[in-house]
Design a protein around this motif. Structure first.
Motif, PDB file in Angstrom:
ATOM      1  N   PRO A 229       6.827  -8.018 -25.878  1.00  0.00           N
ATOM      2  CA  PRO A 229       8.916  -9.337 -26.866  1.00  0.00           C
ATOM      3  C   PRO A 229       7.825  -9.618 -27.819  1.00  0.00           C
ATOM      4  CG  PRO A 229       7.970 -10.354 -24.314  1.00  0.00           C
ATOM      5  CD  PRO A 229       7.503  -8.780 -24.263  1.00  0.00           C
ATOM      6  N   MET A 230       5.903  -9.475 -28.057  1.00  0.00           N
ATOM      7  CA  MET A 230       5.699  -9.702 -28.816  1.00  0.00           C
ATOM      8  C   MET A 230       5.020  -8.892 -29.963  1.00  0.00           C
ATOM      9  SD  MET A 230       4.679 -12.657 -27.528  1.00  0.00           S
ATOM     10  CE  MET A 230       3.234 -13.634 -28.932  1.00  0.00           C
ATOM     11  N   GLU A 235       7.366  -3.403 -36.938  1.00  0.00           N
ATOM     12  CA  GLU A 235       5.376  -3.400 -36.457  1.00  0.00           C
ATOM     13  C   GLU A 235       4.810  -1.920 -35.766  1.00  0.00           C
ATOM     14  OE1 GLU A 235       4.033  -8.244 -36.529  1.00  0.00           O
ATOM     15  OE2 GLU A 235       3.982  -6.793 -34.930  1.00  0.00           O
ATOM     16  N   ILE A 236       5.811  -2.016 -34.765  1.00  0.00           N
ATOM     17  CA  ILE A 236       5.877  -0.733 -33.572  1.00  0.00           C
ATOM     18  C   ILE A 236       5.731   0.304 -35.107  1.00  0.00           C
ATOM     19  CG2 ILE A 236       6.605   1.142 -32.246  1.00  0.00           C
ATOM     20  CD1 ILE A 236       7.544  -2.384 -30.620  1.00  0.00           C
ATOM     21  N   CYS A 237       7.477   0.428 -35.824  1.00  0.00           N
ATOM     22  CA  CYS A 237       7.595   0.744 -36.337  1.00  0.00           C
ATOM     23  C   CYS A 237       6.665   1.652 -37.463  1.00  0.00           C
ATOM     24  CB  CYS A 237       8.911   0.627 -37.215  1.00  0.00           C
ATOM     25  SG  CYS A 237       9.127   2.282 -38.512  1.00  0.00           S
ATOM     26  N   GLU A 238       6.321   1.246 -37.993  1.00  0.00           N
ATOM     27  CA  GLU A 238       4.032   1.384 -38.732  1.00  0.00           C
ATOM     28  C   GLU A 238       3.578   1.684 -37.729  1.00  0.00           C
ATOM     29  OE1 GLU A 238       3.736  -2.257 -40.601  1.00  0.00           O
ATOM     30  OE2 GLU A 238       5.832  -1.883 -41.809  1.00  0.00           O
ATOM     31  N   ARG A 239       3.636   1.249 -36.641  1.00  0.00           N
ATOM     32  CA  ARG A 239       1.978   1.325 -35.757  1.00  0.00           C
ATOM     33  C   ARG A 239       1.815   3.598 -34.817  1.00  0.00           C
ATOM     34  NH1 ARG A 239       0.816  -3.193 -31.570  1.00  0.00           N
ATOM     35  NH2 ARG A 239      -0.710  -1.476 -30.750  1.00  0.00           N
ATOM     36  N   ILE A 240       3.818   3.957 -35.437  1.00  0.00           N
ATOM     37  CA  ILE A 240       3.874   4.992 -34.490  1.00  0.00           C
ATOM     38  C   ILE A 240       3.106   5.733 -35.961  1.00  0.00           C
ATOM     39  CG2 ILE A 240       4.250   4.235 -32.247  1.00  0.00           C
ATOM     40  CD1 ILE A 240       7.528   5.260 -33.277  1.00  0.00           C
ATOM     41  N   GLY A 241       3.029   5.798 -37.423  1.00  0.00           N
ATOM     42  CA  GLY A 241       3.838   6.529 -38.038  1.00  0.00           C
ATOM     43  C   GLY A 241       4.941   7.007 -39.342  1.00  0.00           C
ATOM     44  N   TYR A 242       6.159   6.077 -38.718  1.00  0.00           N
ATOM     45  CA  TYR A 242       7.055   5.588 -39.600  1.00  0.00           C
ATOM     46  C   TYR A 242       7.342   4.900 -40.654  1.00  0.00           C
ATOM     47  CZ  TYR A 242       9.575   9.090 -36.048  1.00  0.00           C
ATOM     48  OH  TYR A 242       9.980   9.561 -35.523  1.00  0.00           O
ATOM     49  N   THR A 243       8.351   5.134 -41.990  1.00  0.00           N
ATOM     50  CA  THR A 243       8.074   4.048 -42.662  1.00  0.00           C
ATOM     51  C   THR A 243       9.006   3.538 -42.931  1.00  0.00           C
ATOM     52  OG1 THR A 243       7.913   6.018 -44.442  1.00  0.00           O
ATOM     53  CG2 THR A 243       6.281   4.872 -44.188  1.00  0.00           C
ATOM     54  N   ASP A 244      10.355   4.298 -41.878  1.00  0.00           N
ATOM     55  CA  ASP A 244      11.942   4.048 -42.585  1.00  0.00           C
ATOM     56  C   ASP A 244      12.267   4.052 -40.968  1.00  0.00           C
ATOM     57  OD1 ASP A 244      14.749   4.664 -42.389  1.00  0.00           O
ATOM     58  OD2 ASP A 244      14.515   6.097 -43.961  1.00  0.00           O
ATOM     59  N   ARG A 264      14.441  -2.616 -25.397  1.00  0.00           N
ATOM     60  CA  ARG A 264      13.911  -3.280 -25.213  1.00  0.00           C
ATOM     61  C   ARG A 264      14.667  -4.397 -24.380  1.00  0.00           C
ATOM     62  NH1 ARG A 264      10.299  -6.629 -29.568  1.00  0.00           N
ATOM     63  NH2 ARG A 264       8.771  -5.006 -28.972  1.00  0.00           N
ATOM     64  N   ASN A 265      15.710  -4.523 -24.941  1.00  0.00           N
ATOM     65  CA  ASN A 265      16.080  -5.651 -23.553  1.00  0.00           C
ATOM     66  C   ASN A 265      16.195  -5.402 -21.720  1.00  0.00           C
ATOM     67  OD1 ASN A 265      16.976  -7.061 -25.960  1.00  0.00           O
ATOM     68  ND2 ASN A 265      18.898  -6.111 -26.177  1.00  0.00           N
ATOM     69  N   GLN A 266      16.359  -3.309 -21.911  1.00  0.00           N
ATOM     70  CA  GLN A 266      16.525  -3.278 -20.545  1.00  0.00           C
ATOM     71  C   GLN A 266      15.186  -3.311 -19.601  1.00  0.00           C
ATOM     72  OE1 GLN A 266      18.167   0.407 -19.487  1.00  0.00           O
ATOM     73  NE2 GLN A 266      20.476  -0.010 -20.472  1.00  0.00           N
ATOM     74  N   HIS A 267      14.372  -3.597 -20.310  1.00  0.00           N
ATOM     75  CA  HIS A 267      12.951  -3.577 -20.148  1.00  0.00           C
ATOM     76  C   HIS A 267      12.122  -4.656 -20.158  1.00  0.00           C
ATOM     77  CE1 HIS A 267      13.341   0.935 -20.431  1.00  0.00           C
ATOM     78  NE2 HIS A 267      13.180   1.172 -19.278  1.00  0.00           N
ATOM     79  N   LEU A 268      12.722  -5.750 -20.614  1.00  0.00           N
ATOM     80  CA  LEU A 268      12.581  -6.897 -20.099  1.00  0.00           C
ATOM     81  C   LEU A 268      12.557  -8.438 -19.461  1.00  0.00           C
ATOM     82  CD1 LEU A 268      13.541  -8.727 -24.064  1.00  0.00           C
ATOM     83  CD2 LEU A 268      10.963  -7.740 -23.454  1.00  0.00           C
TER      84      LEU A 268
END
Length: 268
Positions: A229-230, A235-244, A264-268
């Motif tokens: 959740p942090m 940020e995840i979008c940017e880290r994996i190479g997506y701009t949109d 995310r809600n299912q895996h928290l």
């Protein structure tokens, strides 16, 4: 002989393309000259052409849509765009679809002849590469170690040399998939093969195209990061190479059936 399919809605242009170019001298057989994308797709199934020469501005389905569908059905087809629409956006989309060439109207038969001749040289090179690899012979259907962690459809097949080349390609993708600009051309250059043959080889062995594998790697990493959740979604979008973020959301939902937030809600 190589088989060519022409898609052009203007009758006079279509007839000029068929009649004014010495196709036989180029080693080409014209298997169809149709007036729209829907007719082209039908011919594609019946004739299995090696080359597609298509206009962009056609009724029912434009040339770029036709190319995308044609490549999905026949990954090794080579495509050439013929259009009077001299706009950057079309050229950019054509490059994204790995279009071989982009020729502007009014048509110049001499220019078309040169473009097709280049395409034939490319096809010949790819066929020779494939023959050389096929000469290595068939071996057992053992899975590649670097593919075992990836969710790929079907069982791996092909000869040992092909498998080693695909293993190299996938290892390169695993190391580089977070780069926004990573593309088929980068993977092909890393392995030392032409783009079309590299994509065809990977699809033959894994059942998926290079683009799909890159997306799969990015989505797997996104899924891993979403469980923390942090990590904020943008940020995840940017880290994996997506701009949109919208594009990321659509790709993620297509892979997992859930939006990033729902996942995310299912895996928290």
């Amino acid at each position: 002989m190589y088989k060519l399919l022409i898609a052009e809605d203007v009758k006079t242009v279509r007839e000029t393309l068929v009649r004014s170019i010495p196709w036989q001298e180029l080693g080409v057989t014209v298997v169809g000259a149709v007036q729209n994308g829907e007719e082209a797709l039908i011919r594609l199934e019946d004739e299995e052409p090696d080359l597609l020469l298509t206009d962009i501005g056609m009724p029912k389905m434009n040339g770029l849509e036709l190319i995308e569908l044609a490549q999905a059905r026949k990954p090794d087809i080579r495509c050439i765009i013929l259009s009077g629409l001299n706009e950057f956006e079309h050229a950019r989309q054509a490059i994204k679809l790995q279009v071989l060439d982009y020729v502007l109207k009014p048509i110049d038969p001499g220019e078309i002849e040169k473009v097709v001749a280049r395409a034939i040289r490319t096809l010949s090179k790819e066929r020779e590469e494939r023959r050389e690899l096929d000469q290595a012979g068939q071996v057992s259907k053992d899975k590649l170690p670097h593919l075992s962690e990836m969710l790929l459809p079907g069982e791996l097949t092909g000869n040992l040399k092909k498998k080693k080349l695909v293993e190299q390609a996938i290892q390169y993708m695993k190391e580089q998939y977070t780069r926004r600009e990573l593309s088929l051309s980068d993977v092909a250059a890393a392995v030392g093969l032409s783009e079309k043959y590299m994509n065809l080889l990977v699809k033959d062995v894994t059942g998926a195209t290079i683009n799909h594998l890159i997306i799969g790697l990015r989505m797997e990493e996104a899924a891993r990061l979403l469980k923390n959740p942090m990590n904020r979604i943008y940020e995840i979008c940017e880290r994996i190479g997506y701009t949109d973020q919208d594009h990321f959301r659509e790709s993620f939902k297509k892979q997992y059936g859930l939006t990033p937030t729902e996942y995310r809600n299912q895996h928290l």
